[in-house]
Design a protein around this motif. Structure first.
Motif, PDB file in Angstrom:
ATOM      1  N   ILE A  22       0.834  -1.205   0.000  1.00 52.39           N
ATOM      2  CA  ILE A  22       0.000   0.000   0.000  1.00 52.39           C
ATOM      3  C   ILE A  22       0.865   1.250   0.000  1.00 52.39           C
ATOM      4  CG2 ILE A  22      -1.603   1.351   1.423  1.00 52.39           C
ATOM      5  CD1 ILE A  22      -2.930  -1.288   2.206  1.00 52.39           C
ATOM      6  N   VAL A  23       1.904   1.261   0.819  1.00 54.91           N
ATOM      7  CA  VAL A  23       2.813   2.408   0.869  1.00 54.91           C
ATOM      8  C   VAL A  23       3.458   2.627  -0.490  1.00 54.91           C
ATOM      9  CG1 VAL A  23       5.002   3.233   1.829  1.00 54.91           C
ATOM     10  CG2 VAL A  23       3.263   2.259   3.338  1.00 54.91           C
ATOM     11  N   PHE A  24       3.912   1.552  -1.131  1.00 59.30           N
ATOM     12  CA  PHE A  24       4.586   1.708  -2.415  1.00 59.30           C
ATOM     13  C   PHE A  24       3.640   2.184  -3.511  1.00 59.30           C
ATOM     14  CE2 PHE A  24       5.638  -0.319  -6.543  1.00 59.30           C
ATOM     15  CZ  PHE A  24       6.622   0.590  -6.905  1.00 59.30           C
ATOM     16  N   VAL A  25       2.522   1.493  -3.689  1.00 59.03           N
ATOM     17  CA  VAL A  25       1.612   1.828  -4.786  1.00 59.03           C
ATOM     18  C   VAL A  25       1.088   3.251  -4.646  1.00 59.03           C
ATOM     19  CG1 VAL A  25      -0.602   1.280  -5.853  1.00 59.03           C
ATOM     20  CG2 VAL A  25       0.978  -0.563  -5.252  1.00 59.03           C
ATOM     21  N   CYS A  26       0.625   3.583  -3.449  1.00 55.38           N
ATOM     22  CA  CYS A  26       0.045   4.914  -3.242  1.00 55.38           C
ATOM     23  C   CYS A  26       1.117   6.003  -3.286  1.00 55.38           C
ATOM     24  CB  CYS A  26      -0.700   4.964  -1.912  1.00 55.38           C
ATOM     25  SG  CYS A  26      -2.156   3.890  -1.854  1.00 55.38           S
ATOM     26  N   GLY A  27       2.267   5.749  -2.668  1.00 54.40           N
ATOM     27  CA  GLY A  27       3.332   6.742  -2.680  1.00 54.40           C
ATOM     28  C   GLY A  27       3.888   6.981  -4.070  1.00 54.40           C
ATOM     29  N   ALA A  28       4.165   5.903  -4.812  1.00 55.19           N
ATOM     30  CA  ALA A  28       4.707   6.048  -6.160  1.00 55.19           C
ATOM     31  C   ALA A  28       3.705   6.744  -7.075  1.00 55.19           C
ATOM     32  CB  ALA A  28       5.082   4.680  -6.725  1.00 55.19           C
ATOM     33  N   ALA A  29       2.430   6.360  -6.968  1.00 54.78           N
ATOM     34  CA  ALA A  29       1.409   6.998  -7.794  1.00 54.78           C
ATOM     35  C   ALA A  29       1.288   8.481  -7.463  1.00 54.78           C
ATOM     36  CB  ALA A  29       0.057   6.298  -7.588  1.00 54.78           C
ATOM     37  N   GLY A  30       1.354   8.806  -6.184  1.00 50.13           N
ATOM     38  CA  GLY A  30       1.262  10.207  -5.787  1.00 50.13           C
ATOM     39  C   GLY A  30       2.445  11.019  -6.279  1.00 50.13           C
ATOM     40  N   ALA A  31       3.656  10.456  -6.189  1.00 48.70           N
ATOM     41  CA  ALA A  31       4.854  11.182  -6.634  1.00 48.70           C
ATOM     42  C   ALA A  31       4.789  11.472  -8.120  1.00 48.70           C
ATOM     43  CB  ALA A  31       6.102  10.367  -6.299  1.00 48.70           C
ATOM     44  N   LEU A  32       4.430  10.464  -8.915  1.00 46.52           N
ATOM     45  CA  LEU A  32       4.366  10.670 -10.368  1.00 46.52           C
ATOM     46  C   LEU A  32       3.232  11.619 -10.743  1.00 46.52           C
ATOM     47  CD1 LEU A  32       5.089   7.062 -11.687  1.00 46.52           C
ATOM     48  CD2 LEU A  32       6.607   9.048 -11.694  1.00 46.52           C
ATOM     49  N   THR A  33       2.076  11.461 -10.098  1.00 43.32           N
ATOM     50  CA  THR A  33       0.946  12.337 -10.405  1.00 43.32           C
ATOM     51  C   THR A  33       1.274  13.783 -10.051  1.00 43.32           C
ATOM     52  OG1 THR A  33      -0.598  10.525  -9.942  1.00 43.32           O
ATOM     53  CG2 THR A  33      -1.514  12.742 -10.001  1.00 43.32           C
ATOM     54  N   GLY A  34       1.872  14.005  -8.886  1.00 44.04           N
ATOM     55  CA  GLY A  34       2.236  15.356  -8.493  1.00 44.04           C
ATOM     56  C   GLY A  34       3.232  15.979  -9.444  1.00 44.04           C
TER      57      GLY A  34
END
Length: 439
Positions: A283-295
């Motif tokens: 959960i930390v990886f998927v959500c964090g990575a998605a947030g970093a790229l989206t931002g």
């Protein structure tokens, strides 16, 4: 204004630039694997060494920050005038050796000393890495590059949880294992010992990335004196203080809760250490990575559409979302609701970094960039790294006086700090807009 010579400086080719970006992201990933492993091991370390929550927070926060701070600024000064790639390679090697030494610790004092060594090594990474990225990529692509680098935080946090969870599925954290040369070790010590080994390979790989020509205002000029550095900050103090202190306080929230989230699920919802690692890590990886790229994409898109302050506008949106999420997740009555909000918190925390750190690089002349990044990391680690975990622990141990009230302590700290971080970033953005407009 840039001279003709400075503006004609060649940028690295796209393959060389992205290779450098990928290796720096891997270095950031490894840094956070080594840093975050302690969070999963809170309960077994407490039991084996007889420690309080406050003592654990010192291992995670203060011990790490002391030498991170002591090393960070001198290394940043060095990075503004010497080979930054070599500094990155040396830093990786130092913190990896120190991580393995954590696995040999048999007492609080030795573990504390080893954690200080981890902080000393990691203090050399981010100032050099952010300076390199600003010379790999032009400013319109820099938010995405920094977002990729920041993905390492979430990939590292996730890997620490997943690796620990997998190990503890087969080996109990407090089980005694006979290791060649090292002798009898507990399960949690074995995790630290193994996590230090990949750093030797990555340190060698870091020597393959390019050391680019310095770009932008101040490129090719001898490094700035401290008086010039402080004069530059003073003329833009509202922007710098708002951005840097705002991020430092939000890192206090993120870092403070990250340390205690595994213990929160164990104490409040009865999960095992292995279960926390297996479930929370992805959960930390998927959500964090998605947030970093989206931002990063959002910040870049805003600038391309002519929104001059788009870098910080994206970060401000993320800060707004983090206020209710950070306060609410510890109070959820069931683990599924808490997990959903933890995922959202990782997404929006990661969303903020690409634009926010790109704005700092944009405000700063090249000859001051590593030093500015070092000053930012100094503030982020003193406030977010050292104070975050300890503040929550102090509220638990001495305010609520009940380890089972950890969730309330987390929510109370977030309720005070998150809105203050948002207000400071808003102040910084107002001055940032003024500077960009030339007013």
């Amino acid at each position: 204004m840039q001279t003709q010579e400075q503006s004609a400086r060649p940028w690295p080719s796209a393959p060389r630039a992205w290779w450098g970006g990928v290796v720096l992201m891997l270095a950031n990933t490894l840094a956070f694997v080594d840093r975050q492993a302690l969070a999963l091991l809170v309960q077994p370390i407490k039991q084996d060494l007889g420690l309080s929550d406050t003592a654990i927070s010192l291992l995670y926060g203060l011990s790490f920050t002391l030498f991170y701070v002591a090393v960070g600024l001198p290394v940043a000064r060095l990075a503004d005038r010497t080979n930054r790639r070599n500094i990155v390679a040396g830093a990786i090697l130092v913190w990896s050796i120190a991580t393995s030494l954590c696995g040999l610790a048999r007492s609080f004092a030795v573990l504390l000393a080893a954690r200080v060594g981890v902080g000393a090594g990691e203090g050399g990474l981010t100032p050099s890495a952010l300076s390199l990225l600003a010379d790999y990529f032009p400013k319109e692509r820099l938010p995405l590059a920094i977002s990729m680098y920041q993905m390492g935080i979430y990939l590292g946090n996730a890997l620490a949880l997943v690796i620990g969870g997998l190990v503890f599925t087969h080996i109990h954290p407090s089980a005694v294992i006979l290791v060649p040369l090292a002798g009898a070790m507990k399960g949690w010590q074995l995790v630290f010992l193994l996590l230090g080994l990949p750093g030797v390979v990555l340190a060698a790989l870091a020597l393959s990335i390019p050391e680019p020509v310095r770009q932008g205002p101040g490129a090719g000029v001898p490094r700035a004196s401290l008086s010039q550095f402080f004069a530059h900050i003073g003329a833009r103090r509202r922007a710098y203080v708002g951005i840097m202190l705002g991020f430092a306080l939000m890192i206090l929230v993120g870092n403070g809760t990250a340390v205690w989230i595994p213990a929160f699920f164990e104490r409040t919802h009865g999960w095992t250490t292995a279960g926390v690692g297996r479930i929370l890590g992805p959960i930390v990886f998927v959500c964090g990575a998605a947030g970093a790229l989206t931002g990063g994409f959002v910040a870049t898109a805003l600038r391309r559409r002519g929104v001059a302050h788009g870098h910080l506008a994206a970060a401000l949106f993320g800060f707004c979302m983090l206020v209710p999420i950070s306060i609410g997740f510890p109070l959820m009555p069931n683990p599924d609701g808490a997990l959903a909000l933890v995922g959202a918190m990782n997404f929006f925390a990661a969303f903020t970094f690409g634009g926010g750190l790109a704005a700092l690089q944009e405000l700063t002349p090249n000859r001051m960039r590593a030093l500015m990044s070092g000053a930012y990391m100094l503030m982020a680690n003193l406030i977010g790294g050292a104070l975050g975990p300890t503040l929550i622990a102090l509220v638990t141990d001495y305010g609520l006086r009940d380890a089972r009230s950890l969730n309330l302590a987390m929510s109370l700290v977030c309720a005070v700090v998150s809105p203050l971080a948002l207000a400071l970033l808003w102040m910084g953005m107002r001055d940032y807009r003024r500077i960009l407009s030339g007013a």
